[in-house]
Enzyme design. Structure first.
Site, PDB file in Angstrom:
ATOM      1  CB  SER A  88       7.579  20.233  57.133  1.00  0.00           C
ATOM      2  OG  SER A  88       6.241  19.799  57.218  1.00  0.00           O
TER       3      SER A  88
ATOM      4  CE  LYS B 247       5.337  20.379  53.304  1.00  0.00           C
ATOM      5  NZ  LYS B 247       5.222  19.766  54.638  1.00  0.00           N
TER       6      LYS B 247
ATOM      7  CB  SER C 249       4.810  23.776  56.214  1.00  0.00           C
ATOM      8  OG  SER C 249       5.571  22.596  56.222  1.00  0.00           O
TER       9      SER C 249
END
Length: 442
Positions: free
Chosen positions: A108, A111, A166
């Protein structure tokens, strides 16, 4: 008699002095008569040149790289991550790194690139009603914030869902608002190229494990640095907790999953931490982009897949790297830069730059200030682009030229000489006209 004896030598001396200064001025080269850059400016440009001269290929070599000067603390040896980077977020100087360009799955932390790409493309204040189609395609086992179809969300709520929880569901919705999943992948890949992040290949914008999706500790540091320059990004990634909209007009609390920021689950909160993003998948292991501010310096530490086996290793190793970075920053020479490579100068332009002095060339090589109004203090071993840019005008003689004072003196002397001559003649006329020298008759 007295006036004559005083004024004649004065006039002759003025003319002689004027002539002498004019001749001396003509002989002096511009480099002597023009003020040179100050020692501080020269040192700043020299520091910039040091970072520019750092071999870009060094960070592509395996192993740990650091250039510590005398008195610098030794680089940490108890960091088990497969790859890590410590860099100055303000200057872009890479202070130390291990396997910086090793291609690894980012989880993640990808991101960060998603936010850097999409945040500027969706206007703040937009509201969006979520549909089932918006949430289609979310991978099994994805982290979720709880976006529900049929509800209308402020775009700021969706971004908090991305940064704090997340949430892959929030990423899916924002990607649809940005033109779709495939379009967002294209935009992200283009943004990575623009930032000079060459190791990243985007397959799933939310960081979900997909074959071929990789990034690197170096690229993640680039994304984190770029994000911190965006006010909204900086605000979201530093938010510890928030309320998220639920059904029937209710809200529920969400807590940032970055434990180095929150101090949750037995992880001590790092003083001055301002973000950025953590991640985990079974394939990528634990990943983290951490940023902390201390005084006028902000450091980034990226950690990818620690191998120690400790449950909180990613946070503790980031802590170790940040501690070392703040202690060592004044006494290390950068091993690289997070700045994208500058395009080569056209031949004619390159020849013009070559004619300039070393200070100006170093300042030009460092590039323009991109820090959004930030003015960090330059320390040894760091590149300060704002100060390097400020050094450039010294070579262009942006201040008053060194000729100004001599020319002003010569002009004043030339103006004074005729006045003195007139006074001398007036004194003669007041004497006996029969005496051409103005000497009184006995």
């Amino acid at each position: 008699m007295i006036i004559r004896r005083i004024l004649r030598p004065a006039f002759a001396g003025s003319v002689a002095l004027t002539t002498g200064l004019a001749g001396l001025l003509a002989l002096l080269p511009p480099s002597v008569s023009t003020p040179t850059a100050t020692a501080a400016t020269t040192a700043t440009a020299a520091t910039a040149a040091t970072a520019v001269r750092a071999d870009p290929s060094l960070l592509y070599r395996p192993g740990t790289h650091v250039r510590a000067t005398s008195g610098a603390p030794a680089p940490p040896k108890d960091v088990s991550a497969l790859s890590w980077v410590v860099a100055d977020a303000g200057t872009g100087a890479v202070l130390a790194a291990r396997n910086a360009h090793r291609a690894l799955p980012p989880a993640s932390t990808l991101k960060t690139l998603f936010a850097v790409t999409v945040l500027p493309r969706i206007p703040a204040g937009v509201r969006h009603r979520v549909t089932e189609a918006d949430l289609a395609g979310i991978g099994d086992g994805s982290s979720m914030v709880g976006v529900a179809p049929g509800l209308t969300y402020d775009v700021a709520d969706l971004w908090r869902g991305v940064f704090l929880s997340s949430g892959n569901d929030a990423v899916r919705v924002l990607a649809r608002m940005n033109g779709g999943w495939k379009s967002t992948i294209t935009h992200m890949q283009a943004k990575a190229k623009e930032l000079g992040a060459k190791d990243t290949r985007v397959v799933s914008p939310d960081g979900y494990d997909e074959p071929g999706q990789v990034s690197s500790a170096y690229d993640l540091a680039v994304f984190g640095r770029a994000g911190l320059k965006l006010p909204a990004f900086a605000e979201y990634c530093a938010t510890v907790e928030a309320r998220f909209p639920g059904r029937a007009g209710k809200t529920f609390g969400i807590l940032n999953t970055n434990k180095l920021l929150t101090g949750a689950d037995g992880v001590r909160r790092y003083p001055g931490l301002i973000g950025v993003k953590n991640g985990y998948t079974s394939h990528a292991g634990n990943t983290l982009v951490a940023a902390a501010r201390r005084g006028d310096r902000t450091l980034l530490a990226t950690v990818m897949n620690p191998q120690s086996g400790a449950s909180r290793a990613v946070y503790e190793e980031a802590r170790t790297l940040l501690d070392w970075g703040f202690a060592a920053a004044p006494a290390v020479t950068p091993v690289g830069s997070l700045e994208p490579p500058r395009p080569p100068n056209p031949p004619r332009r390159a020849a013009e730059v070559e004619k300039q002095g070393p200070v100006a060339r170093a300042a030009r090589a460092a590039g323009p200030d991109a820090d959004a109004g930030r003015a960090d203090t330059v320390r040894p071993g760091a590149v300060h682009r704002s100060a390097a840019s400020a050094a450039e005008p010294a070579d262009r003689a942006s201040g008053p030229s060194g000729y100004v004072v001599p020319i002003a003196f010569i002009g004043a002397t030339c103006l004074a000489a005729p006045a003195l001559l007139l006074l001398w003649r007036a004194a003669r006329r007041r004497r006996d006209p029969a005496d051409p020298d103005g000497i009184p008759l006995p």
